[in-house]
Design a protein around this motif. Structure first.
Motif, PDB file in Angstrom:
ATOM      1  N   ASP A  60       0.852  -1.184   0.000  1.00  0.00           N
ATOM      2  CA  ASP A  60       0.000   0.000   0.000  1.00  0.00           C
ATOM      3  C   ASP A  60       0.888   1.234   0.000  1.00  0.00           C
ATOM      4  N   ASP A  61       0.351   2.350  -0.455  1.00  0.00           N
ATOM      5  CA  ASP A  61       0.996   3.642  -0.282  1.00  0.00           C
ATOM      6  C   ASP A  61      -0.086   4.697  -0.156  1.00  0.00           C
ATOM      7  N   LEU A  62       0.307   5.856   0.317  1.00  0.00           N
ATOM      8  CA  LEU A  62      -0.607   6.980   0.419  1.00  0.00           C
ATOM      9  C   LEU A  62      -0.277   7.947  -0.699  1.00  0.00           C
ATOM     10  N   ILE A  63      -1.330   8.354  -1.410  1.00  0.00           N
ATOM     11  CA  ILE A  63      -1.167   9.237  -2.560  1.00  0.00           C
ATOM     12  C   ILE A  63      -2.031  10.473  -2.368  1.00  0.00           C
ATOM     13  N   LYS A  64      -1.407  11.637  -2.558  1.00  0.00           N
ATOM     14  CA  LYS A  64      -2.118  12.918  -2.493  1.00  0.00           C
ATOM     15  C   LYS A  64      -2.475  13.325  -3.914  1.00  0.00           C
ATOM     16  N   PHE A  65      -3.715  13.791  -4.096  1.00  0.00           N
ATOM     17  CA  PHE A  65      -4.171  14.245  -5.401  1.00  0.00           C
ATOM     18  C   PHE A  65      -4.562  15.721  -5.343  1.00  0.00           C
ATOM     19  N   ASP A  66      -4.086  16.474  -6.317  1.00  0.00           N
ATOM     20  CA  ASP A  66      -4.543  17.848  -6.539  1.00  0.00           C
ATOM     21  C   ASP A  66      -5.704  17.740  -7.520  1.00  0.00           C
ATOM     22  N   VAL A  67      -6.900  18.090  -7.053  1.00  0.00           N
ATOM     23  CA  VAL A  67      -8.103  17.975  -7.884  1.00  0.00           C
ATOM     24  C   VAL A  67      -8.654  19.349  -8.279  1.00  0.00           C
ATOM     25  N   SER A  68      -7.784  20.348  -8.287  1.00  0.00           N
ATOM     26  CA  SER A  68      -8.234  21.709  -8.605  1.00  0.00           C
ATOM     27  C   SER A  68      -8.509  21.904 -10.089  1.00  0.00           C
ATOM     28  N   GLY A  69      -7.935  21.050 -10.935  1.00  0.00           N
ATOM     29  CA  GLY A  69      -8.110  21.186 -12.379  1.00  0.00           C
ATOM     30  C   GLY A  69      -9.011  20.112 -12.954  1.00  0.00           C
ATOM     31  N   SER A  70      -8.837  19.849 -14.223  1.00  0.00           N
ATOM     32  CA  SER A  70      -9.695  18.890 -14.913  1.00  0.00           C
ATOM     33  C   SER A  70      -9.190  17.452 -14.779  1.00  0.00           C
ATOM     34  N   THR A  71      -7.972  17.252 -14.266  1.00  0.00           N
ATOM     35  CA  THR A  71      -7.454  15.913 -13.975  1.00  0.00           C
ATOM     36  C   THR A  71      -6.864  15.904 -12.569  1.00  0.00           C
ATOM     37  N   ALA A  72      -6.851  14.713 -11.961  1.00  0.00           N
ATOM     38  CA  ALA A  72      -6.291  14.552 -10.619  1.00  0.00           C
ATOM     39  C   ALA A  72      -4.801  14.262 -10.744  1.00  0.00           C
ATOM     40  N   ILE A  73      -3.984  15.172 -10.244  1.00  0.00           N
ATOM     41  CA  ILE A  73      -2.532  15.049 -10.348  1.00  0.00           C
ATOM     42  C   ILE A  73      -1.994  14.487  -9.035  1.00  0.00           C
ATOM     43  N   GLN A  79       5.091   5.000   1.729  1.00  0.00           N
ATOM     44  CA  GLN A  79       4.630   3.619   1.817  1.00  0.00           C
ATOM     45  C   GLN A  79       4.692   3.181   3.272  1.00  0.00           C
ATOM     46  N   PRO A  80       3.583   2.645   3.790  1.00  0.00           N
ATOM     47  CA  PRO A  80       3.649   2.075   5.142  1.00  0.00           C
ATOM     48  C   PRO A  80       4.473   0.785   5.128  1.00  0.00           C
ATOM     49  N   PRO A  81       4.704   0.170   6.288  1.00  0.00           N
ATOM     50  CA  PRO A  81       5.479  -1.080   6.321  1.00  0.00           C
ATOM     51  C   PRO A  81       4.900  -2.138   5.373  1.00  0.00           C
ATOM     52  N   VAL A 101      -6.615   2.887   9.758  1.00  0.00           N
ATOM     53  CA  VAL A 101      -7.109   1.613  10.260  1.00  0.00           C
ATOM     54  C   VAL A 101      -6.584   0.581   9.281  1.00  0.00           C
ATOM     55  N   GLU A 102      -5.867  -0.408   9.809  1.00  0.00           N
ATOM     56  CA  GLU A 102      -5.197  -1.380   8.954  1.00  0.00           C
ATOM     57  C   GLU A 102      -5.722  -2.784   9.224  1.00  0.00           C
ATOM     58  N   TYR A 103      -6.041  -3.489   8.148  1.00  0.00           N
ATOM     59  CA  TYR A 103      -6.543  -4.852   8.259  1.00  0.00           C
ATOM     60  C   TYR A 103      -5.469  -5.796   8.768  1.00  0.00           C
ATOM     61  N   THR A 104      -4.221  -5.507   8.428  1.00  0.00           N
ATOM     62  CA  THR A 104      -3.129  -6.350   8.898  1.00  0.00           C
ATOM     63  C   THR A 104      -2.873  -6.021  10.351  1.00  0.00           C
ATOM     64  N   GLY A 105      -2.958  -6.991  11.191  1.00  0.00           N
ATOM     65  CA  GLY A 105      -2.795  -6.789  12.638  1.00  0.00           C
ATOM     66  C   GLY A 105      -3.986  -7.352  13.413  1.00  0.00           C
ATOM     67  N   GLY A 115       5.558   9.769   6.651  1.00  0.00           N
ATOM     68  CA  GLY A 115       5.475   8.322   6.785  1.00  0.00           C
ATOM     69  C   GLY A 115       6.126   7.738   8.017  1.00  0.00           C
ATOM     70  N   THR A 116       6.695   8.575   8.882  1.00  0.00           N
ATOM     71  CA  THR A 116       7.254   8.073  10.137  1.00  0.00           C
ATOM     72  C   THR A 116       6.121   7.597  11.036  1.00  0.00           C
ATOM     73  N   VAL A 117       6.236   6.380  11.575  1.00  0.00           N
ATOM     74  CA  VAL A 117       5.219   5.861  12.489  1.00  0.00           C
ATOM     75  C   VAL A 117       5.369   6.576  13.832  1.00  0.00           C
ATOM     76  N   LEU A 118       4.309   7.273  14.231  1.00  0.00           N
ATOM     77  CA  LEU A 118       4.311   8.014  15.490  1.00  0.00           C
ATOM     78  C   LEU A 118       3.709   7.203  16.627  1.00  0.00           C
ATOM     79  N   GLY A 119       2.930   6.184  16.283  1.00  0.00           N
ATOM     80  CA  GLY A 119       2.303   5.334  17.293  1.00  0.00           C
ATOM     81  C   GLY A 119       1.468   4.264  16.629  1.00  0.00           C
TER      82      GLY A 119
END
Length: 167
Positions: A60-73, A79-81, A101-105, A115-119
């Motif tokens: 998995d990874d976390l992706i940020k999208f800019d949706v201010s225009g006509s396409t999501a950039i 990436q989490p562990p 909330v993660e299914y693994t665990g 991406g640093t795990v704080l807790g």
């Protein structure tokens, strides 16, 4: 085509109506023909930015999208562990961080914006939860398998407390 569904909310009713579908700039971000590839757990940052988790194979990874225009950039944030499967997430503007909330665990994890795990806290005692939300500044995690029990997450101690029932 892969895209992000934008809804227009009317809080006075309350209701939601179709806004638009914003196509992804990179159509290869998600393989629409695969059962092991998806985007989930979306959370809004502001009126033009949204973050989703993406699953590709075993990562998995976390992706940020800019949706201010006509396409999501997109911008991949981190990436989490390995083998982490994110079910849902929440953005915390006060600390510029994410709670997943993660299914693994299963577990709930708090990440910095880089991406640093704080807790981390186990959800084994309440079951695998598929949701997380914020209400009146409190982070709420529903019990796995139902919404009949709600738990408050304390980020300082990474502990869960059963909330009293209300009518």
């Amino acid at each position: 085509k892969a895209g992000i569904l934008e809804l227009d909310f009317n809080e006075s009713i309350p209701s939601a109506s179709f806004g638009r579908i914003i196509p992804l700039q990179n159509q290869n971000l998600v393989d629409l023909n695969s059962n092991s590839s998806w985007m989930a757990g979306g959370t809004g940052i502001n009126s033009t930015t949204v973050v989703f988790s993406r699953r590709i194979g075993n990562q998995d990874d976390l992706i940020k999208f800019d949706v201010s225009g006509s396409t999501a950039i997109e911008t991949i944030l981190f990436q989490p562990p390995n083998n982490t499967i994110i079910g849902d997430m929440l953005y915390l503007p006060s600390s510029d961080s994410y709670v997943t909330v993660e299914y693994t665990g299963p577990r709930v994890r708090h990440y910095s914006s880089t991406g640093t795990v704080l807790g981390s806290a186990s959800l084994a005692s309440i079951g695998q939860s598929a949701g997380i939300f914020c209400y009146n500044g409190e982070i709420i995690v529903p019990r796995g398998g139902g919404w009949d029990e709600l738990y408050s997450l304390d980020l300082t101690t990474m502990s869960l407390s059963l909330l009293p029932e209300t009518d």
